[in-house]
Design a protein around this motif. Structure first.
Motif, PDB file in Angstrom:
ATOM      1  N   ARG A   1       0.828  -1.216   0.000  1.00  0.00           N
ATOM      2  CA  ARG A   1       0.000   0.000   0.000  1.00  0.00           C
ATOM      3  C   ARG A   1       0.857   1.258   0.000  1.00  0.00           C
ATOM      4  O   ARG A   1       0.581   2.206  -0.732  1.00  0.00           O
ATOM      5  CB  ARG A   1      -0.910   0.016   1.225  1.00  0.00           C
ATOM      6  N   CYS A   2       1.866   1.287   0.837  1.00  0.00           N
ATOM      7  CA  CYS A   2       2.739   2.461   0.922  1.00  0.00           C
ATOM      8  C   CYS A   2       3.460   2.696  -0.395  1.00  0.00           C
ATOM      9  O   CYS A   2       3.555   3.833  -0.865  1.00  0.00           O
ATOM     10  CB  CYS A   2       3.750   2.295   2.061  1.00  0.00           C
ATOM     11  N   LEU A   3       3.972   1.630  -0.988  1.00  0.00           N
ATOM     12  CA  LEU A   3       4.678   1.758  -2.262  1.00  0.00           C
ATOM     13  C   LEU A   3       3.721   2.257  -3.348  1.00  0.00           C
ATOM     14  O   LEU A   3       4.045   3.185  -4.083  1.00  0.00           O
ATOM     15  CB  LEU A   3       5.291   0.417  -2.656  1.00  0.00           C
ATOM     16  N   ILE A   4       2.548   1.671  -3.436  1.00  0.00           N
ATOM     17  CA  ILE A   4       1.584   2.061  -4.468  1.00  0.00           C
ATOM     18  C   ILE A   4       1.181   3.527  -4.293  1.00  0.00           C
ATOM     19  O   ILE A   4       1.197   4.303  -5.245  1.00  0.00           O
ATOM     20  CB  ILE A   4       0.343   1.140  -4.450  1.00  0.00           C
ATOM     21  N   ARG A   5       0.829   3.913  -3.066  1.00  0.00           N
ATOM     22  CA  ARG A   5       0.416   5.307  -2.809  1.00  0.00           C
ATOM     23  C   ARG A   5       1.506   6.294  -3.210  1.00  0.00           C
ATOM     24  O   ARG A   5       1.208   7.391  -3.673  1.00  0.00           O
ATOM     25  CB  ARG A   5       0.059   5.490  -1.347  1.00  0.00           C
TER      26      ARG A   5
ATOM     27  N   ARG B   1       3.335   6.263  -5.669  1.00  0.00           N
ATOM     28  CA  ARG B   1       3.428   6.408  -7.133  1.00  0.00           C
ATOM     29  C   ARG B   1       2.163   6.969  -7.769  1.00  0.00           C
ATOM     30  O   ARG B   1       2.126   7.199  -8.966  1.00  0.00           O
ATOM     31  CB  ARG B   1       3.746   5.049  -7.769  1.00  0.00           C
ATOM     32  N   LEU B   2       1.107   7.182  -6.983  1.00  0.00           N
ATOM     33  CA  LEU B   2      -0.154   7.669  -7.539  1.00  0.00           C
ATOM     34  C   LEU B   2      -0.202   9.185  -7.557  1.00  0.00           C
ATOM     35  O   LEU B   2       0.173   9.834  -6.576  1.00  0.00           O
ATOM     36  CB  LEU B   2      -1.342   7.132  -6.728  1.00  0.00           C
ATOM     37  N   ALA B   3      -0.681   9.751  -8.652  1.00  0.00           N
ATOM     38  CA  ALA B   3      -0.828  11.204  -8.752  1.00  0.00           C
ATOM     39  C   ALA B   3      -1.967  11.687  -7.854  1.00  0.00           C
ATOM     40  O   ALA B   3      -1.890  12.744  -7.245  1.00  0.00           O
ATOM     41  CB  ALA B   3      -1.086  11.600 -10.199  1.00  0.00           C
ATOM     42  N   VAL B   4      -3.031  10.890  -7.763  1.00  0.00           N
ATOM     43  CA  VAL B   4      -4.183  11.221  -6.928  1.00  0.00           C
ATOM     44  C   VAL B   4      -4.359  10.094  -5.918  1.00  0.00           C
ATOM     45  O   VAL B   4      -4.506   8.931  -6.305  1.00  0.00           O
ATOM     46  CB  VAL B   4      -5.462  11.365  -7.794  1.00  0.00           C
ATOM     47  N   PRO B   5      -4.317  10.417  -4.611  1.00  0.00           N
ATOM     48  CA  PRO B   5      -4.461   9.369  -3.594  1.00  0.00           C
ATOM     49  C   PRO B   5      -5.782   8.614  -3.751  1.00  0.00           C
ATOM     50  O   PRO B   5      -6.796   9.206  -4.107  1.00  0.00           O
ATOM     51  CB  PRO B   5      -4.431  10.139  -2.266  1.00  0.00           C
TER      52      PRO B   5
ATOM     53  N   VAL C   1      -6.106  -9.650  -7.869  1.00  0.00           N
ATOM     54  CA  VAL C   1      -5.297  -8.580  -8.461  1.00  0.00           C
ATOM     55  C   VAL C   1      -6.069  -7.260  -8.421  1.00  0.00           C
ATOM     56  O   VAL C   1      -7.269  -7.233  -8.696  1.00  0.00           O
ATOM     57  CB  VAL C   1      -4.929  -8.896  -9.929  1.00  0.00           C
ATOM     58  N   GLN C   2      -5.357  -6.194  -8.072  1.00  0.00           N
ATOM     59  CA  GLN C   2      -5.858  -4.817  -8.197  1.00  0.00           C
ATOM     60  C   GLN C   2      -4.850  -4.078  -9.072  1.00  0.00           C
ATOM     61  O   GLN C   2      -3.644  -4.328  -8.950  1.00  0.00           O
ATOM     62  CB  GLN C   2      -5.937  -4.123  -6.836  1.00  0.00           C
ATOM     63  N   THR C   3      -5.318  -3.194  -9.928  1.00  0.00           N
ATOM     64  CA  THR C   3      -4.400  -2.425 -10.768  1.00  0.00           C
ATOM     65  C   THR C   3      -4.583  -0.933 -10.511  1.00  0.00           C
ATOM     66  O   THR C   3      -5.669  -0.473 -10.141  1.00  0.00           O
ATOM     67  CB  THR C   3      -4.620  -2.714 -12.267  1.00  0.00           C
ATOM     68  N   TYR C   4      -3.500  -0.191 -10.715  1.00  0.00           N
ATOM     69  CA  TYR C   4      -3.462   1.250 -10.485  1.00  0.00           C
ATOM     70  C   TYR C   4      -2.654   1.899 -11.602  1.00  0.00           C
ATOM     71  O   TYR C   4      -1.665   1.331 -12.062  1.00  0.00           O
ATOM     72  CB  TYR C   4      -2.803   1.565  -9.128  1.00  0.00           C
ATOM     73  N   ASP C   5      -3.065   3.100 -11.985  1.00  0.00           N
ATOM     74  CA  ASP C   5      -2.312   3.855 -12.988  1.00  0.00           C
ATOM     75  C   ASP C   5      -1.367   4.806 -12.272  1.00  0.00           C
ATOM     76  O   ASP C   5      -1.795   5.569 -11.404  1.00  0.00           O
ATOM     77  CB  ASP C   5      -3.260   4.635 -13.902  1.00  0.00           C
ATOM     78  N   SER C   6      -0.090   4.742 -12.613  1.00  0.00           N
ATOM     79  CA  SER C   6       0.900   5.637 -12.014  1.00  0.00           C
ATOM     80  C   SER C   6       1.575   6.439 -13.117  1.00  0.00           C
ATOM     81  O   SER C   6       1.315   6.220 -14.303  1.00  0.00           O
ATOM     82  CB  SER C   6       1.944   4.843 -11.220  1.00  0.00           C
TER      83      SER C   6
END
Length: 158
Positions: free
Chosen positions: A48-52, A54-58, A69-74
């Motif tokens: 969670r910390c690593l993903i957050r 890299r995100l432009a919007v929390p 699996v969950q995916t996120y755009d960074s």
């Protein structure tokens, strides 16, 4: 390729989070981190910390325990967060699209032992242990891929 390992003592959940955030800043598409450790070792907290970082919007980062699996755009690449604890069969790895993600995305994989021989040989393994049963964690990082040495240089010097 020769095996390299390093240990980092993280004295609090906040230090674990800062370590994950700093590591996250060095990741690019094609990087995979295999997160190993017992239940409650802090794998999901680390992810969670690593993903957050890299995100432009929390946004909320749920555990992918049931969705797998969950995916996120960074800014750099799509981030895939996989929790393979409930993986029923190795064929599901292909169905989930993980094999492609290993080359096209930043991947964080909890319970990587479920990958068997499908684990990327270029991955960084981060094993989290709680030797005292408290908030302190020992992170053991192991890699074969030479590129990890330069990526980890700054992170491990802090």
């Amino acid at each position: 390729m020769s095996r390299h390992c390093a240990k980092v003592t993280l004295t609090s959940p906040e230090k674990t989070c800062r370590f994950a955030q700093e590591l996250g800043q060095h990741l690019v598409a094609g990087d995979t981190i295999l997160l190993a450790g017992e239940v409650g070792a802090g794998k999901s907290h680390f992810a969670r910390c690593l993903i957050r970082s890299r995100l432009a919007v929390p946004e909320d980062i749920p555990s992918p325990t049931y969705t797998l699996v969950q995916t996120y755009d960074s800014d750099a690449a799509q981030i895939w967060h996989a929790d393979l604890y409930r993986l029923a069969d190795l064929s599901e790895i292909e169905e989930l699209g993980l094999n492609e993600a290993f080359t096209d995305a930043i991947c964080l994989v909890e319970w990587p032992d479920r990958l068997g021989d499908q684990a990327p040989q270029t991955a960084l393994t981060v094993r989290l242990d709680s030797p005292g049963g408290d908030d302190r964690r020992v992170a053991t990082l192991c890699w074969d891929e030479p590129a990890w040495g330069s990526k980890l240089e700054e992170v491990l010097d802090d």
